[in-house]
Write an enzyme that holds these catalytic residues in place. Structure first.
Site, PDB file in Angstrom:
ATOM      1  N   TYR A   1       0.809  -1.221   0.000  1.00 36.54           N
ATOM      2  CA  TYR A   1       0.000   0.000   0.000  1.00 36.54           C
ATOM      3  C   TYR A   1       0.843   1.271   0.000  1.00 36.54           C
ATOM      4  CZ  TYR A   1      -3.473  -3.317   1.875  1.00 36.54           C
ATOM      5  OH  TYR A   1      -4.289  -4.393   2.104  1.00 36.54           O
TER       6      TYR A   1
ATOM      7  N   HIS B   1       1.055 -11.557   2.426  1.00 34.88           N
ATOM      8  CA  HIS B   1      -0.028 -10.819   1.760  1.00 34.88           C
ATOM      9  C   HIS B   1      -0.759 -11.688   0.734  1.00 34.88           C
ATOM     10  CE1 HIS B   1      -1.269  -6.472   0.523  1.00 34.88           C
ATOM     11  NE2 HIS B   1      -2.284  -7.312   0.492  1.00 34.88           N
TER      12      HIS B   1
END
Length: 265
Positions: A41, A99
């Site tokens: 992110y 992730h």
């Protein structure tokens, strides 16, 4: 099962560093105590700045981040997790996720590095994200640390019954990203009708649905105090089970986070 504050704050997709800092600070002021970020992110530094500037003590905030798929080789996990901690300004990352189990991910190489970080005290809890039941089984066999959380897209159009049952059986949290399905579920006729009947927004209703599932922790992203507060206070809505059951009965299915590399494809 240790406590994971509900709801959390997602930090993907903010319009720049300053907006993320301001939103996280505001969220902490509102009462959020769980902030979710990721190397992917590019918001870890902003989250760290907000934590440092907040009047809320660091030990009161549960901070989670995730390792990029290309960083999942054993040595890269160790190196980049330390870099994440530095960007976050923390001595210990409360929860570190894999992730996506793609690219450099190999259970026998990746997961021992997560165990090593727990042993060193840099990481408190281990999480996985976007795993299938078979991959969860494999990870449990390799890891010494228990799985603390599994993060997946989850909402009434993708309720993840199998993974929620797995979470209950394994005694870990299911963390629900995309609780609004990038807008797809907010336009659903049933969702709109139930929200209108109970005088709540579709966003509040969807979060109330997530929070009605005992082991589910939604992590909506929001900006602005009013939006952040409305999401946070959804935990206090007293909606009848009959209303939430109408969302359970929706039979349409859609997945809005579905890259070609995803393990279910």
């Amino acid at each position: 099962m240790d406590h994971l504050p509900r709801p959390g704050l997602g930090t993907s997709g903010y319009d720049g560093h300053d907006e993320c800092v301001e939103s996280v600070q505001t969220a902490l002021d509102v009462g959020y105590r769980h902030v979710d970020t990721a190397q992917m992110y590019d918001t870890e530094a902003a989250v760290g700045e907000a934590l440092d500037a907040s009047d809320v003590a660091r030990e009161e905030v549960f901070v989670a981040t995730k390792v990029l798929p290309e960083n999942l080789g054993h040595d890269d996990v160790l190196e980049t997790a330390r870099e994440s901690a530095d960007r976050l300004g923390v001595d210990t990352i409360d929860l570190l996720y894999v992730h996506w189990p793609t690219k450099a991910y190999e259970a026998e190489e990746t997961l021992p590095a997560f165990d090593q970080l727990v042993d060193e005290g840099l990481v408190e809890q281990v999480g996985l994200s976007n795993f299938t039941p078979d991959l969860l089984d494999e990870a449990r066999d390799v890891l010494d640390a228990p799985i603390f959380a599994h993060q997946v897209e989850c909402h009434p159009l993708l309720p993840q019954e199998e993974l929620r049952e797995y979470a209950r059986d394994d005694d870990h949290w299911l963390v629900a990203y995309g609780p609004f399905a990038r807008g797809a579920v907010t336009d659903d006729e049933t969702v709109v009708a139930v929200a209108e009947e109970h005088d709540v927004s579709v966003y509040e209703l969807l979060l109330a649905w997530s929070l009605s599932k005992e082991q589910v922790v939604p992590i909506p992203k929001a900006t602005g105090e009013d939006h952040l507060r409305a999401n946070f206070e959804a935990k206090d809505l007293d909606l009848p089970q009959s209303a939430l059951g109408r969302l359970d009965a929706i039979d349409e299915r859609t997945r809005r986070f579905d890259p070609d590399r995803a393990p279910w494809n």
